[in-house]
Write an enzyme that holds these catalytic residues in place. Structure first.
Site, short mmCIF file in Angstrom:
data_model
loop_
_atom_site.label_atom_id
_atom_site.label_comp_id
_atom_site.label_asym_id
_atom_site.label_seq_id
_atom_site.Cartn_x
_atom_site.Cartn_y
_atom_site.Cartn_z
N CYS A 40 0.97 -1.02 0.03
CA CYS A 40 0.06 0.06 -0.32
C CYS A 40 0.93 1.31 -0.16
O CYS A 40 0.94 1.97 -0.83
CB CYS A 40 -0.77 -0.16 1.53
SG CYS A 40 -0.03 0.00 3.35
N HIS A 90 -2.39 0.42 6.68
CA HIS A 90 -2.44 1.18 5.40
C HIS A 90 -3.51 2.21 4.61
O HIS A 90 -3.34 3.09 5.35
CB HIS A 90 -3.73 -0.45 4.90
CG HIS A 90 -4.36 -0.20 3.96
ND1 HIS A 90 -3.97 -1.33 2.95
CD2 HIS A 90 -5.67 0.08 3.10
CE1 HIS A 90 -4.08 -1.62 2.13
NE2 HIS A 90 -4.93 -0.40 1.94
N HIS A 102 -5.78 1.39 -4.04
CA HIS A 102 -4.90 0.39 -3.27
C HIS A 102 -4.50 -0.60 -3.20
O HIS A 102 -5.00 -1.10 -4.38
CB HIS A 102 -5.73 0.62 -1.55
CG HIS A 102 -6.45 -0.30 -1.30
ND1 HIS A 102 -6.93 -1.05 0.25
CD2 HIS A 102 -7.54 -0.68 -1.69
CE1 HIS A 102 -7.86 -2.20 -0.49
NE2 HIS A 102 -8.20 -1.24 -1.58
#
Length: 166
Positions: A40, A90, A102
């Protein structure tokens, strides 16, 4: 009264497009290049680095160098930070219309997801706006006082940003 967030930097929209052009690229822990895959924060870093903004490597460190943004001020290219298992671990790039791009997890690929999905909505912790000058290490490409790249001729086309294998 709290200060209003700065207007989105023009390159933030382009960073979202670069990230979206990587949809389908496999997830790889520690990856930050199309040929090897992305995690990510590697996807975020890659998307902004092509535009001359050198963000840190981890999601939590990226949050630390962005300007906080309220939900109502969220703009394309802003970063979304998610708290998973107690830590900011994240990050994704807001794409507009409630979607973000993502690199989700092992066994998956770069994708678009919706912020209103229960999993993501429950874990969204912060929003941040990458801006020139907020990063201590922003030395990848010089910018002038208005934030424009100062190395003439370096366009997204020249960097290969929109090809899958630059």
């Amino acid at each position: 009264m709290a200060a209003l967030p700065a207007a989105p930097y023009q390159d933030n929209l382009l960073a979202a497009e670069i990230a979206a052009s990587m949809i389908g690229t496999p997830y790889r822990a520690g990856g930050d290049r199309p040929r090897e895959g992305f995690d990510c924060s590697g996807l975020v870093r890659y998307s902004y680095r092509l535009l001359g903004l050198d963000l840190p490597r981890t999601a939590d460190a990226q949050r630390a160098v962005t300007q906080p943004v309220t939900e109502g001020a969220l703009a394309i290219g802003d970063l979304l930070f998610f708290r998973i298992n107690g830590a900011i671990s994240h990050v994704g790039i807001y794409y507009g219309d409630g979607e973000f791009v993502h690199a989700p997890s092992s066994g998956k690929a770069v994708m678009r997801s919706r912020l209103d999905e229960p999993y993501w909505r429950a874990r969204l912790d912060a929003r941040g706006r990458p801006l020139p000058g907020l990063q201590d290490s922003a030395g990848s490409s010089p910018r002038n006082s208005s934030g424009a790249l100062t190395n003439p001729g370096r366009s997204v086309a020249a960097t290969g940003a929109l090809s899958r294998n630059p």
